[in-house]
Design an enzyme around this catalytic site. Sequence first.
Site, PDB file in Angstrom:
ATOM      1  N   ASP A  24     -56.419 -82.625  35.224  1.00 32.46           N
ATOM      2  CA  ASP A  24     -54.922 -82.387  35.367  1.00 32.46           C
ATOM      3  C   ASP A  24     -54.401 -80.890  35.114  1.00 32.46           C
ATOM      4  O   ASP A  24     -53.210 -80.875  34.915  1.00 32.46           O
ATOM      5  CB  ASP A  24     -54.004 -83.402  34.717  1.00 32.46           C
ATOM      6  CG  ASP A  24     -54.155 -83.209  33.276  1.00 32.46           C
ATOM      7  OD1 ASP A  24     -55.121 -82.625  32.612  1.00 32.46           O
ATOM      8  OD2 ASP A  24     -53.463 -84.203  32.424  1.00 32.46           O
ATOM      9  N   ASP A  33     -57.635 -81.803  26.883  1.00 34.83           N
ATOM     10  CA  ASP A  33     -57.222 -83.079  26.128  1.00 34.83           C
ATOM     11  C   ASP A  33     -58.301 -83.786  24.897  1.00 34.83           C
ATOM     12  O   ASP A  33     -59.395 -82.918  24.825  1.00 34.83           O
ATOM     13  CB  ASP A  33     -57.120 -84.396  27.592  1.00 34.83           C
ATOM     14  CG  ASP A  33     -58.316 -84.340  28.398  1.00 34.83           C
ATOM     15  OD1 ASP A  33     -59.498 -83.943  28.008  1.00 34.83           O
ATOM     16  OD2 ASP A  33     -58.060 -84.163  29.741  1.00 34.83           O
ATOM     17  N   ASP A  58     -48.321 -76.879   8.723  1.00 38.62           N
ATOM     18  CA  ASP A  58     -47.521 -75.741   9.473  1.00 38.62           C
ATOM     19  C   ASP A  58     -46.359 -75.406   8.677  1.00 38.62           C
ATOM     20  O   ASP A  58     -45.628 -76.075   8.194  1.00 38.62           O
ATOM     21  CB  ASP A  58     -47.125 -76.428  10.763  1.00 38.62           C
ATOM     22  CG  ASP A  58     -46.549 -75.106  11.745  1.00 38.62           C
ATOM     23  OD1 ASP A  58     -47.212 -74.382  12.043  1.00 38.62           O
ATOM     24  OD2 ASP A  58     -45.438 -75.453  12.301  1.00 38.62           O
ATOM     25  N   ASP A 115     -60.753 -79.866  29.548  1.00 40.32           N
ATOM     26  CA  ASP A 115     -59.919 -80.905  30.590  1.00 40.32           C
ATOM     27  C   ASP A 115     -60.689 -81.891  31.224  1.00 40.32           C
ATOM     28  O   ASP A 115     -61.576 -81.525  31.968  1.00 40.32           O
ATOM     29  CB  ASP A 115     -58.960 -80.054  31.522  1.00 40.32           C
ATOM     30  CG  ASP A 115     -58.413 -80.697  32.541  1.00 40.32           C
ATOM     31  OD1 ASP A 115     -58.208 -81.876  32.327  1.00 40.32           O
ATOM     32  OD2 ASP A 115     -58.023 -80.525  33.678  1.00 40.32           O
ATOM     33  N   ASN A 134     -59.989 -84.687  32.624  1.00 38.61           N
ATOM     34  CA  ASN A 134     -59.470 -85.809  33.746  1.00 38.61           C
ATOM     35  C   ASN A 134     -58.941 -84.718  34.926  1.00 38.61           C
ATOM     36  O   ASN A 134     -58.420 -85.193  35.941  1.00 38.61           O
ATOM     37  CB  ASN A 134     -58.419 -86.589  33.321  1.00 38.61           C
ATOM     38  CG  ASN A 134     -57.281 -86.006  32.673  1.00 38.61           C
ATOM     39  OD1 ASN A 134     -57.150 -84.773  32.880  1.00 38.61           O
ATOM     40  ND2 ASN A 134     -56.389 -86.791  32.299  1.00 38.61           N
ATOM     41  N   GLU A 178     -50.435 -73.251   5.606  1.00 39.78           N
ATOM     42  CA  GLU A 178     -49.874 -72.014   6.371  1.00 39.78           C
ATOM     43  C   GLU A 178     -48.560 -71.603   5.470  1.00 39.78           C
ATOM     44  O   GLU A 178     -47.568 -71.959   5.891  1.00 39.78           O
ATOM     45  CB  GLU A 178     -49.689 -72.239   7.778  1.00 39.78           C
ATOM     46  CG  GLU A 178     -49.440 -70.938   8.642  1.00 39.78           C
ATOM     47  CD  GLU A 178     -48.320 -71.333   9.686  1.00 39.78           C
ATOM     48  OE1 GLU A 178     -48.203 -70.298  10.755  1.00 39.78           O
ATOM     49  OE2 GLU A 178     -47.431 -72.166   9.738  1.00 39.78           O
TER      50      GLU A 178
END
Length: 559
Positions: free
Chosen positions: A40, A44, A217, A36, A38, A277
Amino acid sequence: MTDAVLATVTPATGSADAAWWRQAAVYQVYPRSFADSNGDGLGDIRGVVDKADYLSTLGIDAVWLSPFYPSELADGGYDVADYRDVDPRLGTLADFDDMIAALHARGIKVIVDIVPNHSSDRHVLFQAALAAPKGSTERDRYIFRDGLGENGALPPSDWQSCFGGPAWEPVGDGQWYFHYFATEQPDFNWDHPDVHAEFLSTLRFWSDRGVDGFRIDVAHGLSKDLPAVLPSQAELDAIDTTDGQHPMWDRDAVHEIYREWRQVFDKYDPPRIAVAEAWVATAERRAKYATPEGLGQAFNFDLLEADFDAGQFRHIVTDNLAQSAATGSSSTWVLSNHDVVRHATRYGLAPLNGRKVKQGSAWILAGGPADQIDLERGGRRALAASLFLLGLPGSTYLYQGEELGLHEVADIAPEDRQDPAFFRGADPDRDGLGRDGCRVPLPWAREGSSFGFGSAGAHIPQPEWFGAYAVEAEEADPASLLNAYRRALALRHELQTGESLKWIETGRDDVLHFVRPNGWGVVTNFGTESYVLDASAAVVLGVLKDGTVPAETTVWLQG
């Protein structure tokens, strides 16, 4: 079994770079739980940029980035609201471009997740479908059916979502839409040309931005042929899935889609790669996804489903190398990912006794009494199995945190859980706990509110024991698992050659020894007694004790 050398596959013609995927070590980043930047609480894209040096030092060839698209997180980002943008909570397209540049500058390829079976219910195409009348083009892009009973008040069938509860959702005008996964994930109708166009545009969009490949996926679920009168759930479950004609799964027609995609991939230099997958019934069915005319590669989940057992490992390796030779692909080896219990935990539990993992489910968790799991043994076996995999021909897919020896986190409060399988009561094979335990944010520092993940905590709370497994702690320990992975991946780059191996008989059912064409050998002792090594080759990875391979360990040799 014989000691015959398995057939060597000749890579496709073209530049050497075009074949990078055949022997790659690929590291899966689940971005919301990686780093992370930033503060929060959510990982990210900038977090990946910040850790680019870590990924480079680890020694991987590529990063597979799980979904980072705009999403309401009904299913961990696999409910995609816009396939050609970045979730604002995770960054911007400019951040994505910076990530591509940072990784490419370090020689790391980038694979992104594509989710073509279903979208988010917030996707513009689905919102248009809801706003349009029955029988419209907009609705035909998804799977809508009239309900049964008076005014369509009953669902079209009794089908169940894999996350629990009905697989049909009413829209208020007598029609219902189908969602095999969460209610917020309506399935596309791949018979509609607009759906084809949407994904061809998406593949070009990311390829033009420098993406090197795609992980597909639910690749086996796109093509559907639903009869006017739908079968019951029991009847659907009883339909054969091995002949390519099932109404829902692994239909032969799905490969027409991937042939269309291959035409897009091959317009780039080097061609973009793809891996399916595909949870299908047989090896022969899986091989259809791995042809050069289609996706080119398909995940082999066989070792992920196996016990820590020499006989099972040898059979699976032999079988999958033969499959790869037949298709012209290369094998894919995997022990953990974002959908299953981490293998360090699995190997610390009692044997699986034949139970199989399915989409969205896995083995029973170590969430109960402490005496159900041997943490030390699980970690030791996990390293032995990982070193075995890294010595095999083909590509190996690693899941973030396995290089730290992370175990599954079972003790997560209900209010902190995010997996829809938990809230809908599905996934009984995991005690109903869902998949959050393998998605807990990574520990980077020994201490702190989120062990260095970010300045404002983590979106899934981390346990206190994470500090001992943090990158900071392991980097300082020459004997750590992280440093073992780094040595193995560096050595693998030097030694990896060809796409064959030869089994060497060991005289023990619980010890496997194979040799690669350049004399590189791997010995794994799956047993509980040490194994006397009868070899003149030098040990280049791992440690012998008085000339023996200790129980539940792997060594690499170079002759």
